[in-house]
Design a protein around this motif. Structure first.
Motif, PDB file in Angstrom:
ATOM      1  N   ALA A   1       0.819  -1.216   0.000  1.00 40.32           N
ATOM      2  CA  ALA A   1       0.000   0.000   0.000  1.00 40.32           C
ATOM      3  C   ALA A   1       0.856   1.271   0.000  1.00 40.32           C
ATOM      4  CB  ALA A   1      -0.916  -0.015   1.220  1.00 40.32           C
ATOM      5  N   LEU A   2       2.180   1.094   0.133  1.00 36.42           N
ATOM      6  CA  LEU A   2       3.056   2.274   0.208  1.00 36.42           C
ATOM      7  C   LEU A   2       3.170   2.968  -1.150  1.00 36.42           C
ATOM      8  CD1 LEU A   2       6.129   0.933   2.262  1.00 36.42           C
ATOM      9  CD2 LEU A   2       4.289   2.433   3.065  1.00 36.42           C
ATOM     10  N   PRO A   3       3.467   4.271  -1.139  1.00 34.81           N
ATOM     11  CA  PRO A   3       3.744   4.967  -2.402  1.00 34.81           C
ATOM     12  C   PRO A   3       4.945   4.327  -3.104  1.00 34.81           C
ATOM     13  CG  PRO A   3       3.700   6.514  -0.546  1.00 34.81           C
ATOM     14  CD  PRO A   3       3.587   5.159   0.036  1.00 34.81           C
ATOM     15  N   LYS A   4       4.964   4.451  -4.419  1.00 33.13           N
ATOM     16  CA  LYS A   4       6.001   3.790  -5.239  1.00 33.13           C
ATOM     17  C   LYS A   4       7.428   4.105  -4.779  1.00 33.13           C
ATOM     18  CE  LYS A   4       4.207   1.301  -8.701  1.00 33.13           C
ATOM     19  NZ  LYS A   4       3.501   0.366  -7.810  1.00 33.13           N
ATOM     20  N   ASP A   5       7.679   5.378  -4.401  1.00 30.11           N
ATOM     21  CA  ASP A   5       9.064   5.721  -4.047  1.00 30.11           C
ATOM     22  C   ASP A   5       9.506   5.036  -2.760  1.00 30.11           C
ATOM     23  OD1 ASP A   5       7.192   7.380  -2.822  1.00 30.11           O
ATOM     24  OD2 ASP A   5       8.699   8.920  -2.373  1.00 30.11           O
ATOM     25  N   GLN A   6       8.547   4.788  -1.851  1.00 31.28           N
ATOM     26  CA  GLN A   6       8.915   4.077  -0.614  1.00 31.28           C
ATOM     27  C   GLN A   6       9.113   2.582  -0.879  1.00 31.28           C
ATOM     28  OE1 GLN A   6       6.515   5.098   2.871  1.00 31.28           O
ATOM     29  NE2 GLN A   6       6.278   7.165   2.038  1.00 31.28           N
ATOM     30  N   GLN A   7       8.321   2.034  -1.784  1.00 32.59           N
ATOM     31  CA  GLN A   7       8.524   0.631  -2.187  1.00 32.59           C
ATOM     32  C   GLN A   7       9.905   0.489  -2.821  1.00 32.59           C
ATOM     33  OE1 GLN A   7       5.439  -0.630  -4.866  1.00 32.59           O
ATOM     34  NE2 GLN A   7       3.923  -0.851  -3.244  1.00 32.59           N
ATOM     35  N   PHE A   8      10.214   1.463  -3.663  1.00 29.36           N
ATOM     36  CA  PHE A   8      11.488   1.441  -4.380  1.00 29.36           C
ATOM     37  C   PHE A   8      12.667   1.441  -3.401  1.00 29.36           C
ATOM     38  CE2 PHE A   8      14.974   3.724  -6.485  1.00 29.36           C
ATOM     39  CZ  PHE A   8      15.214   2.835  -7.521  1.00 29.36           C
ATOM     40  N   GLU A   9      12.526   2.235  -2.355  1.00 29.92           N
ATOM     41  CA  GLU A   9      13.550   2.311  -1.327  1.00 29.92           C
ATOM     42  C   GLU A   9      13.823   0.917  -0.737  1.00 29.92           C
ATOM     43  OE1 GLU A   9      15.444   4.703  -0.805  1.00 29.92           O
ATOM     44  OE2 GLU A   9      16.416   3.937   1.026  1.00 29.92           O
ATOM     45  N   VAL A  10      12.749   0.181  -0.452  1.00 23.35           N
ATOM     46  CA  VAL A  10      12.905  -1.180   0.086  1.00 23.35           C
ATOM     47  C   VAL A  10      13.639  -2.053  -0.937  1.00 23.35           C
ATOM     48  CG1 VAL A  10      11.682  -3.252   0.868  1.00 23.35           C
ATOM     49  CG2 VAL A  10      10.802  -0.991   1.477  1.00 23.35           C
ATOM     50  N   LEU A  11      13.238  -1.911  -2.201  1.00 25.12           N
ATOM     51  CA  LEU A  11      13.769  -2.798  -3.249  1.00 25.12           C
ATOM     52  C   LEU A  11      15.247  -2.566  -3.563  1.00 25.12           C
ATOM     53  CD1 LEU A  11      10.727  -2.858  -5.692  1.00 25.12           C
ATOM     54  CD2 LEU A  11      11.534  -4.700  -4.198  1.00 25.12           C
ATOM     55  N   THR A  12      15.799  -1.435  -3.105  1.00 25.37           N
ATOM     56  CA  THR A  12      17.224  -1.198  -3.357  1.00 25.37           C
ATOM     57  C   THR A  12      18.105  -1.907  -2.328  1.00 25.37           C
ATOM     58  OG1 THR A  12      17.191   0.812  -2.039  1.00 25.37           O
ATOM     59  CG2 THR A  12      16.834   1.068  -4.413  1.00 25.37           C
ATOM     60  N   SER A  13      17.503  -2.427  -1.257  1.00 29.64           N
ATOM     61  CA  SER A  13      18.308  -3.148  -0.257  1.00 29.64           C
ATOM     62  C   SER A  13      18.665  -4.536  -0.804  1.00 29.64           C
ATOM     63  CB  SER A  13      17.540  -3.284   1.052  1.00 29.64           C
ATOM     64  OG  SER A  13      16.624  -4.361   0.973  1.00 29.64           O
ATOM     65  N   GLN A  14      19.569  -5.220  -0.111  1.00 30.62           N
ATOM     66  CA  GLN A  14      19.967  -6.566  -0.561  1.00 30.62           C
ATOM     67  C   GLN A  14      18.933  -7.620  -0.168  1.00 30.62           C
ATOM     68  OE1 GLN A  14      22.225  -4.247  -0.032  1.00 30.62           O
ATOM     69  NE2 GLN A  14      23.723  -4.531  -1.640  1.00 30.62           N
ATOM     70  N   GLY A  15      17.919  -7.212   0.604  1.00 31.63           N
ATOM     71  CA  GLY A  15      16.808  -8.122   0.879  1.00 31.63           C
ATOM     72  C   GLY A  15      16.880  -8.816   2.219  1.00 31.63           C
ATOM     73  N   ARG A  16      15.962  -9.761   2.386  1.00 33.69           N
ATOM     74  CA  ARG A  16      15.826 -10.480   3.656  1.00 33.69           C
ATOM     75  C   ARG A  16      16.496 -11.847   3.579  1.00 33.69           C
ATOM     76  NH1 ARG A  16      10.729 -11.814   3.303  1.00 33.69           N
ATOM     77  NH2 ARG A  16      10.166 -10.493   1.560  1.00 33.69           N
ATOM     78  N   ALA A  17      16.887 -12.367   4.753  1.00 28.72           N
ATOM     79  CA  ALA A  17      17.525 -13.683   4.805  1.00 28.72           C
ATOM     80  C   ALA A  17      16.559 -14.758   4.328  1.00 28.72           C
ATOM     81  CB  ALA A  17      17.973 -13.982   6.229  1.00 28.72           C
ATOM     82  N   LEU A  18      17.068 -15.696   3.553  1.00 23.33           N
ATOM     83  CA  LEU A  18      16.294 -16.884   3.192  1.00 23.33           C
ATOM     84  C   LEU A  18      16.144 -17.727   4.452  1.00 23.33           C
ATOM     85  CD1 LEU A  18      17.389 -15.989   0.409  1.00 23.33           C
ATOM     86  CD2 LEU A  18      17.810 -18.383  -0.101  1.00 23.33           C
ATOM     87  N   TYR A  19      15.083 -18.511   4.550  1.00 27.80           N
ATOM     88  CA  TYR A  19      15.035 -19.486   5.638  1.00 27.80           C
ATOM     89  C   TYR A  19      16.242 -20.400   5.466  1.00 27.80           C
ATOM     90  CZ  TYR A  19      14.267 -23.613   8.313  1.00 27.80           C
ATOM     91  OH  TYR A  19      14.465 -24.637   9.178  1.00 27.80           O
ATOM     92  N   GLY A  20      16.998 -20.576   6.544  1.00 27.21           N
ATOM     93  CA  GLY A  20      18.224 -21.377   6.450  1.00 27.21           C
ATOM     94  C   GLY A  20      19.460 -20.511   6.663  1.00 27.21           C
ATOM     95  N   VAL A  21      19.288 -19.191   6.598  1.00 22.27           N
ATOM     96  CA  VAL A  21      20.415 -18.287   6.816  1.00 22.27           C
ATOM     97  C   VAL A  21      20.106 -17.395   8.010  1.00 22.27           C
ATOM     98  CG1 VAL A  21      21.774 -16.378   5.866  1.00 22.27           C
ATOM     99  CG2 VAL A  21      21.056 -18.265   4.386  1.00 22.27           C
ATOM    100  N   GLU A  22      20.975 -17.439   9.020  1.00 26.54           N
ATOM    101  CA  GLU A  22      20.866 -16.507  10.148  1.00 26.54           C
ATOM    102  C   GLU A  22      21.925 -15.435   9.966  1.00 26.54           C
ATOM    103  OE1 GLU A  22      20.387 -17.860  14.470  1.00 26.54           O
ATOM    104  OE2 GLU A  22      20.949 -19.684  13.390  1.00 26.54           O
ATOM    105  N   MET A  23      21.563 -14.188  10.266  1.00 26.31           N
ATOM    106  CA  MET A  23      22.527 -13.090  10.098  1.00 26.31           C
ATOM    107  C   MET A  23      22.621 -12.279  11.384  1.00 26.31           C
ATOM    108  SD  MET A  23      21.673 -11.503   6.359  1.00 26.31           S
ATOM    109  CE  MET A  23      20.160 -10.699   6.797  1.00 26.31           C
TER     110      MET A  23
END
Ligand code: ADP
Length: 540
Positions: free
Chosen positions: A345-367
């Motif tokens: 539901a976020l505005p496109k620019d805020q979604q985009f901000e999330v998408l520039t990160s390297q993302g979330r850990a897959l199940y199986g990876v602890e960080m």
């Protein structure tokens, strides 16, 4: 009390037998080194892999022996993956882009028994064979008609396969058995071998097909641009059979035009590669005013994906560009970036901000991230520190114990510096050795590169720290202009204003024709630091 469930080992061969049984007519398409397109099915591949496994045994390859390859992404390499590991031997993929000395070192260190090569690498093998003592033979991955006269003793792949009946059955053994070996590019010291197991490979495959990762299904068609000669093409040659996904192997032609042709011709829906490959593809598309008709998502990893690239994929080509992070020591996937439900539901620019990160850990990876003393830092998206990982597909030590025990209290130090936010999104701020230390504070070279990549005249950018008498280090921006584009030093420095903290703005800009890259497509900052060691910063 133990559960009452069958204890069946997770073996790599089972991925291909599953595909042959349940997706027997699903295609595997390859652009070949000999020229032209080769097309067959999972059922064909499985039969040929078993014949090849029988041929390996006949050549004296025993369980645990290492078998090397110097090959592009193609169906014969795929068969070799399964034949070698499936038989209980170790598939050692060698990166042909390394220096010949390094390749010889790696083959000798691994004590490879056989070497399988694509025709492209025959000249390289002529140099290697005399210095690789343990090698008992070379197999050229072609048919009799294309066998190179310069290697008279070499065996012919197609003849080996044709000589077998297909009666070979995949052996069953301990799932912790070593399956494949990949040496890290090693920017310092000797290359070190990461030794994967059947168990780690199968679990990694389960994880990477899932919806918030590659989201592979039997309705997809995947084209791995990432090479099978390095970290198993990010696990796609294993994950695709698990999901029954059609595979397209691009062979040696990784330029924009050749890739585009395959995407369109084969109905590719998902693809994966490093940023430099996508840079070339997107330039080709723009120059020729092309559109994708089936491509849905492009996964980018291996180096930080410039936000401008994510934007261009989405806005110019209607393709989701998904950021992933990992390393050889992690099989390789650690994180993958997709939005959560609450972001929709976020505005496109805020979604985009999330998408520039390297993302979330897959199940199986602890960080976790830690400070200089090893104390855990908060996951608040602000604190940054050394990133440590652990999990069932992360290395516990290198082949032949090279370099000693790499772990710290059971965690693997990635050598990356990162933040992690409360939602689990990780952002790499730098390699620990690339971070710029200015006046006791850290400046992220990746942030500075990403920011300037948004300038329309910038083709590629690197930022390195230059010694400074007062601040210890200050950033220097090194830029390759886009073909035909013009921009000045002052314009670029001005472009940073409002985009990064004032004290982060580089002290100087240098324009170059090209930037050096490692064999795996990363910026070679070591070389840049060497080259610009004596660069005089204007204010220094
Ligand atoms: P590979 O062998 O997969 O190329 P290496 O083990 O040589 O990987 O290097 C892994 C390193 O590459 C990571 O530790 C990180 O520094 C860098 N890297 C990989 N993916 C990304 C990414 N998406 N963003 C930033 N850096 C990345």
């Amino acid at each position: 009390m133990l559960g009452l469930i069958m204890d069946q080992p997770l073996l790599i061969s089972s991925l291909l037998t599953h595909a042959a049984r349940n997706h027997g007519d699903t295609e595997i398409v390859s652009r070949t080194v000999e020229g032209g397109i080769h097309r067959y099915t999972y059922a064909d591949a499985e039969l040929r892999a078993r014949k090849l496994a029988a041929a390996l045994a006949r050549l004296g390859v025993a369980p645990g022996d290492r078998v090397a390859s110097l090959a592009w992404n193609g169906y014969r390499h795929f068969e070799l993956y399964y034949a070698v590991s499936g038989a209980g031997a170790v598939m050692h993929t060698v990166n042909p882009r390394l220096f010949p000395d390094q390749i010889a070192y790696i083959i000798n260190h691994a004590e490879d028994k056989l070497l399988f090569v694509d025709l492209t690498f025959v000249p390289l093998v002529e140099k290697l064979a005399p210095v690789c003592k343990a090698l008992k033979g070379v197999v050229v991955m072609t048919d009799r008609a294309h066998m190179p006269p310069s290697l008279p003793d070499a065996l012919c792949f197609e003849e080996l396969v044709a000589a077998e009946t297909g009666g070979f059955e995949w052996p069953v053994f301990d799932e912790r058995t070593a399956s494949s070996l990949c040496y890290t590019s090693g920017t310092t010291g000797n290359p070190k071998g990461v030794l994967y197991s059947h168990r780690s490979t199968v679990i990694h495959s389960y994880a990477i097909v899932s919806p918030d990762v590659f989201n592979l299904s039997s309705r997809d068609c995947v084209l791995p641009v990432v090479p099978m000669f390095h970290v198993n093409a990010w696990g796609l040659p294993y994950a695709a059979p698990l999901a029954g996904t059609k595979i397209v192997f691009p062979g040696a032609q990784l330029d924009g035009a050749s890739l585009y042709e395959l995407y369109e011709q084969e109905g590719v829906t998902a693809t994966a590669g490093v940023p430099t490959v996508w840079l070339a593809l997107l330039n080709h598309m723009k120059q020729n005013k092309l559109k994708f008709s089936t491509l849905d998502r492009a996964v980018v990893g291996g180096s930080a994906c410039p936000p401008a690239m994510i934007k261009s994929f989405a806005e110019d080509f209607n393709v989701r560009c998904q950021h992933a992070w990992g390393m050889s020591e992690m099989s390789p996937l650690g994180t993958f970036c997709t939005l959560k439900g609450k972001h929709l539901a976020l505005p496109k620019d805020q979604q985009f901000e999330v998408l520039t990160s390297q993302g979330r850990a897959l199940y199986g990876v602890e960080m976790k991230i830690v400070d200089g003393e090893g104390k855990p830092l908060p996951h608040d998206g602000k604190a940054f520190g050394d990133l440590l990982v652990r999990g069932p597909w992360i290395t516990s030590g290198y082949f032949k114990d090279e370099g000693g025990n790499p772990l710290r209290d059971g965690w693997f130090p990635t050598g990356d510096v990162a933040t992690i936010d409360a939602d689990g999104y990780m952002r790499i701020t730098d390699r620990s050795k690339d971070v710029i230390k200015s006046g006791g504070e850290w400046i992220s070279s990746i942030d500075l590169e990403n920011a300037v990549m948004a300038h329309p005249a910038v083709g590629e950018a690197a930022v390195i720290g230059i010694a400074h008498p007062k601040w210890d280090e200050r950033p220097l921006l090194i830029v390759v202009k886009k073909p035909g584009a013009e921009v000045t030093r002052e314009e670029l420095l001005k472009f940073y204003e409002g985009r990064v903290a004032k004290w982060w703005i580089p002290d100087d800009v240098v324009f170059v024709e090209a930037l050096p890259h490692t064999a795996t497509g990363k910026l070679l900052k070591l070389k840049l630091r060497e080259e610009f060691k004596h660069h005089q910063l204007p204010a220094a």
